[in-house]
Design a protein around this motif. Structure first.
Motif, mmCIF file in Angstrom:
data_model
loop_
_atom_site.group_PDB
_atom_site.id
_atom_site.type_symbol
_atom_site.label_atom_id
_atom_site.label_comp_id
_atom_site.label_asym_id
_atom_site.label_seq_id
_atom_site.Cartn_x
_atom_site.Cartn_y
_atom_site.Cartn_z
ATOM 1 N N UNK A 294 8.449 15.122 26.089
ATOM 2 C CA UNK A 294 8.528 16.585 26.114
ATOM 3 C C UNK A 294 9.739 17.078 26.885
ATOM 4 N N UNK A 295 10.070 16.368 27.947
ATOM 5 C CA UNK A 295 11.072 16.867 28.888
ATOM 6 C C UNK A 295 12.492 16.847 28.343
ATOM 7 N N UNK A 296 12.903 15.729 27.738
ATOM 8 C CA UNK A 296 14.315 15.590 27.378
ATOM 9 C C UNK A 296 14.817 16.656 26.405
ATOM 10 N N UNK A 297 14.084 17.001 25.341
ATOM 11 C CA UNK A 297 14.584 18.074 24.460
ATOM 12 C C UNK A 297 14.696 19.417 25.185
ATOM 13 N N UNK B 134 18.559 12.941 14.441
ATOM 14 C CA UNK B 134 19.855 12.699 15.078
ATOM 15 C C UNK B 134 20.989 13.397 14.345
ATOM 16 N N UNK B 135 20.959 13.388 13.020
ATOM 17 C CA UNK B 135 22.022 14.058 12.267
ATOM 18 C C UNK B 135 21.970 15.568 12.458
ATOM 19 N N UNK B 136 20.760 16.137 12.465
ATOM 20 C CA UNK B 136 20.663 17.586 12.640
ATOM 21 C C UNK B 136 21.119 17.999 14.031
ATOM 22 N N UNK B 137 20.715 17.263 15.065
ATOM 23 C CA UNK B 137 21.146 17.596 16.424
ATOM 24 C C UNK B 137 22.657 17.405 16.581
ATOM 25 N N UNK B 138 23.198 16.361 15.967
ATOM 26 C CA UNK B 138 24.648 16.148 16.055
ATOM 27 C C UNK B 138 25.393 17.303 15.397
ATOM 28 N N UNK B 139 24.943 17.700 14.211
ATOM 29 C CA UNK B 139 25.627 18.778 13.485
ATOM 30 C C UNK B 139 25.530 20.094 14.253
ATOM 31 N N UNK B 140 24.350 20.414 14.769
ATOM 32 C CA UNK B 140 24.177 21.663 15.521
ATOM 33 C C UNK B 140 24.983 21.618 16.821
ATOM 34 N N UNK B 141 24.924 20.480 17.518
ATOM 35 C CA UNK B 141 25.679 20.346 18.758
ATOM 36 C C UNK B 141 27.166 20.506 18.539
ATOM 37 N N UNK C 98 0.584 -4.184 15.942
ATOM 38 C CA UNK C 98 0.176 -3.214 16.952
ATOM 39 C C UNK C 98 1.127 -3.250 18.148
ATOM 40 N N UNK C 99 1.469 -4.452 18.597
ATOM 41 C CA UNK C 99 2.306 -4.588 19.783
ATOM 42 C C UNK C 99 3.700 -4.008 19.541
ATOM 43 N N UNK C 100 4.276 -4.320 18.393
ATOM 44 C CA UNK C 100 5.615 -3.821 18.086
ATOM 45 C C UNK C 100 5.655 -2.311 17.965
ATOM 46 N N UNK C 101 4.679 -1.748 17.267
ATOM 47 C CA UNK C 101 4.647 -0.290 17.083
ATOM 48 C C UNK C 101 4.419 0.430 18.409
ATOM 49 N N UNK C 102 3.557 -0.129 19.250
ATOM 50 C CA UNK C 102 3.287 0.511 20.543
ATOM 51 C C UNK C 102 4.494 0.404 21.468
ATOM 52 N N UNK C 103 5.197 -0.723 21.418
ATOM 53 C CA UNK C 103 6.415 -0.863 22.218
ATOM 54 C C UNK C 103 7.463 0.150 21.781
ATOM 55 N N UNK C 104 7.628 0.332 20.479
ATOM 56 C CA UNK C 104 8.590 1.315 19.973
ATOM 57 C C UNK C 104 8.225 2.710 20.451
ATOM 58 N N UNK C 105 6.953 3.061 20.357
ATOM 59 C CA UNK C 105 6.526 4.384 20.819
ATOM 60 C C UNK C 105 6.812 4.563 22.307
ATOM 61 N N UNK C 106 6.434 3.591 23.128
ATOM 62 C CA UNK C 106 6.572 3.728 24.580
ATOM 63 C C UNK C 106 8.016 3.871 25.033
ATOM 64 N N UNK C 107 8.950 3.324 24.254
ATOM 65 C CA UNK C 107 10.355 3.378 24.651
ATOM 66 C C UNK C 107 11.123 4.537 24.020
ATOM 67 N N UNK C 108 10.422 5.412 23.305
ATOM 68 C CA UNK C 108 11.116 6.512 22.638
ATOM 69 C C UNK C 108 11.746 7.501 23.602
ATOM 70 N N UNK C 109 11.201 7.597 24.809
ATOM 71 C CA UNK C 109 11.790 8.569 25.731
ATOM 72 C C UNK C 109 13.243 8.233 26.052
ATOM 73 N N UNK C 110 13.641 6.959 25.887
ATOM 74 C CA UNK C 110 15.042 6.601 26.108
ATOM 75 C C UNK C 110 15.937 7.168 25.015
ATOM 76 N N UNK C 111 15.398 7.390 23.828
ATOM 77 C CA UNK C 111 16.164 8.047 22.764
ATOM 78 C C UNK C 111 16.515 9.473 23.199
ATOM 79 N N UNK C 112 15.507 10.211 23.674
ATOM 80 C CA UNK C 112 15.745 11.563 24.155
ATOM 81 C C UNK C 112 16.651 11.589 25.370
ATOM 82 N N UNK C 113 16.511 10.578 26.253
ATOM 83 C CA UNK C 113 17.360 10.509 27.449
ATOM 84 C C UNK C 113 18.822 10.320 27.066
ATOM 85 N N UNK C 114 19.077 9.501 26.032
ATOM 86 C CA UNK C 114 20.454 9.280 25.583
ATOM 87 C C UNK C 114 21.073 10.569 25.053
#
Length: 305
Positions: free
Chosen positions: A32-35, A238-245, A277-293
């Motif tokens: 929630x925070x990064x956007x 990512x493309x929409x944010x890049x274009x708007x930015x 299950x493990x792979x999908x949950x790991x991807x979800x848990x690390x998504x905040x780094x996408x927003x942080x970037x």
């Protein structure tokens, strides 16, 4: 002589409440925070000041915590049939629904108190944000893609950030419209695709359980197209944010942040392609780094240009 082991001590009310609001799992409020912070920096053309930073950081933590309380009460009859959620405090009976709603109400009131220190357009938007937050837990019973409703709820900090920076002192819908430019709503729509991406990954973890209990999720609706759809959602975000930015004057550092987020999205594809299950949950848990970037790209670009 045989000794009898004593039962483990019961957790304190404070410990139960911290478990209720997922205090030890900060990924939820970071998503929630990064956007919101990215929008705050864009609206202010740089550092927005300590007051607004404190309002948005603390308000995000409080509202996400309040949302957990409402969600757990709404889903308690479903959660007991899902391995990942069966031990949540409300589901296992350690916290009553009334008690959980009371905790959620206190947290929401504290968040509203922070919003009251901003301006009328932002206060009006906060009421709309609360309404969407309350609707989401029940959308899972009616809507085939409830993640879209969550996307609106998790993206409402974007127009609120613009309003907090640009809003006037009038109590009117016109004041809200003047405080929130078209680009802010476009950023909200772009961010919605990111929420669809990471919450579909989350739903992929529970797909078997959700099918058994009749819950509606994007992972079930998308079926065998789930992985392709997740990657499409990342691309749209990512493309929409890049274009708007870029249209707002952001340059090379911002583009670098988007590129770093895209590399993380490719790693997530490697995690979810086999649908474990493990792979999908790991991807979800690390998504905040996408927003942080993305936020790092915004902040650096505005600081250095």
């Amino acid at each position: 002589m045989t000794s009898v082991a004593s039962p483990p001590p019961m957790p304190s009310r404070a410990a139960l409440y911290l478990d209720l609001i997922r205090w030890n799992r900060p990924a939820g409020w970071l998503l929630l925070l990064w956007p919101g912070l990215s929008a705050l920096w864009i609206a202010a053309d740089g550092f927005p000041g300590w007051h607004l930073l404190a309002v948005f950081v603390l308000g995000t933590v409080l509202m996400r915590s309040a949302g957990c309380c409402v969600n757990d009460v709404a889903d308690r009859d479903f959660d007991r049939h899902v391995k990942r959620t069966a031990q949540r405090p409300v589901t296992r009976g350690a916290v009553t629904p009334r008690e959980a709603l009371a905790v959620g109400a206190v947290l929401a009131l504290l968040a509203f108190g922070l919003v009251l220190t901003t301006n009328p357009p932002t206060i009006l938007l906060s009421v709309a944000a609360l309404a969407v937050t309350l609707v989401y837990p029940y959308a899972k019973r009616l809507v085939s893609m409830p993640q879209a409703v969550l996307g609106i709820a998790f993206s409402f900090g974007i127009p609120m950030a613009f309003s907090a920076v640009l809003g006037a002192s009038q109590w009117s819908l016109r004041a809200v419209a003047d405080a929130v430019p078209t680009q802010a709503w476009a950023l909200l729509m772009g961010n919605l695709f990111w929420v669809l991406a990471y919450d579909t990954e989350y739903a992929m973890v529970d797909r078997d359980d959700d099918l058994r209990i009749g819950m509606k999720t994007s992972a079930i609706t998308l079926g065998r197209w789930d992985v392709a759809a997740v990657m499409g959602f990342y691309a749209a975000y990512l493309l929409s944010w890049w274009w708007i930015g870029r249209s707002l004057g952001l340059g090379a550092w911002f583009t670098a942040g988007i590129a770093l987020a895209a590399l993380q999205a490719l790693w997530h594809w490697a995690l979810i392609r086999d649908r474990t299950r493990e792979g999908c949950f790991t991807a979800f848990r690390h998504n905040h780094w996408v927003g942080a970037a993305v936020f790092a790209g915004v902040a650096l670009d505005l600081a250095l240009h």
